[in-house]
Design an enzyme around this catalytic site. Sequence first.
Site, PDB file in Angstrom:
ATOM      1  N   LYS A  74       0.825  -1.209   0.000  1.00 47.79           N
ATOM      2  CA  LYS A  74       0.000   0.000   0.000  1.00 47.79           C
ATOM      3  C   LYS A  74       0.854   1.252   0.000  1.00 47.79           C
ATOM      4  CE  LYS A  74      -4.451  -1.562   1.632  1.00 47.79           C
ATOM      5  NZ  LYS A  74      -5.534  -1.393   2.602  1.00 47.79           N
TER       6      LYS A  74
ATOM      7  N   LYS B 166      -5.784 -12.200  -8.954  1.00 48.14           N
ATOM      8  CA  LYS B 166      -7.033 -12.135  -8.203  1.00 48.14           C
ATOM      9  C   LYS B 166      -8.021 -11.123  -8.815  1.00 48.14           C
ATOM     10  CE  LYS B 166      -8.163 -10.636  -3.634  1.00 48.14           C
ATOM     11  NZ  LYS B 166      -7.709 -10.302  -2.285  1.00 48.14           N
TER      12      LYS B 166
ATOM     13  N   LYS C 231     -10.400  -4.742  -8.590  1.00 48.10           N
ATOM     14  CA  LYS C 231     -10.444  -3.548  -9.423  1.00 48.10           C
ATOM     15  C   LYS C 231      -9.046  -2.959  -9.600  1.00 48.10           C
ATOM     16  CE  LYS C 231     -12.462   0.032  -7.907  1.00 48.10           C
ATOM     17  NZ  LYS C 231     -13.368   0.997  -7.331  1.00 48.10           N
TER      18      LYS C 231
END
Length: 333
Positions: A115, A197, A200
């Site tokens: 992140k 996976k 979005k």
Amino acid sequence: MEENKKVIYSAMQPSGIPSLGNYLGALKNWKNLQDEYNCIYGIANMHALTVRQNPTELRQRTRNLIILFMALGIDPEKNILYVQSDVSAHAELAWILNCFTYMGELSRMTQFKDKSAKHADNINAGLFTYPALMAADILLYQADMVPVGEDQRQHLEITRDLAERFDNIYGDVFKVPDAYIAKVGARIMGLQEPTRKMSKSESDNDNNVIFVLDDLNQIANKIKRAVTDSDTEVRYDPENKPGVSNLLSIYSAINGKTPEENALEFAGKGYGDFKKTVADAVVEEIRPIQEEFKRIAADKAYVDKVIKEGAEKAGYIANKTLRKVKKKVGYPN
Ligand code: TRP
């Protein structure tokens, strides 16, 4: 909550409409757990603040996620459904646990590393200490088990370490939670990028992800446009046929058969027939959920009541644990 049942805790961030992958991989299972366990499901809106949010949208998505849980068949009478920020014990315990969490441990979290790479302009302290808040979520409810996906394993490990560390110093305060490994749990991949996976953030292509509140025709079209391969055989072989195998996994997560069994149904048939069958199955799975969503969302007073009562039920349990913790660490009361 029934005394003799084990407690399951899980939470989901209100970061958008859940995808078919979230649904088949996690939420469908949450519903199945509700008879056997006392389930407590949170909307992790405090975790969501670790990335910049539009306040109006965040509020709406938080409410929509509670409505969606109910639309999926998660019963707010049998389980506790609540919003994390409605129970201030989360923030209070998170602070205390922060003081027992080492910088080194947090630095090793792969999600933090990912992140911070993605949001390089906003590497905030909340993003770094996120696992302490997640540990607080779980430990407040003395959860026996936490159903977690691969991406949250490390956070559950740190939760266990924190519980043990705290208990070693202060005696029995927290239960050390185990991972709940789902008997069936589908890992659904992107329709356009079937080696990654379904998410979005993994692709710019709108056809990569199905969202559970997408228009039904659009859902069918996304499946019909899914990437396959130049072969014609419907066979479960994730290594060599990731696209076809992913569609078989989706079909399996819906009808409960294995992907290999499902492949047999398409012997001698082309990809066109195959995709149509899978598309129909997904549409029929999603249709009643969307109908329920609309029905429940229209009843504002009912949704308000569920949210309010959820916060009260969750708060009652959470504050019991928090009171113990406060006493142990030496708060005056
Ligand atoms: N961090 C989790 C996620 O992003 C959501 C979450 C918050 C959670 N608190 C939790 C999951 C407690 C399990 C248990 O998916």
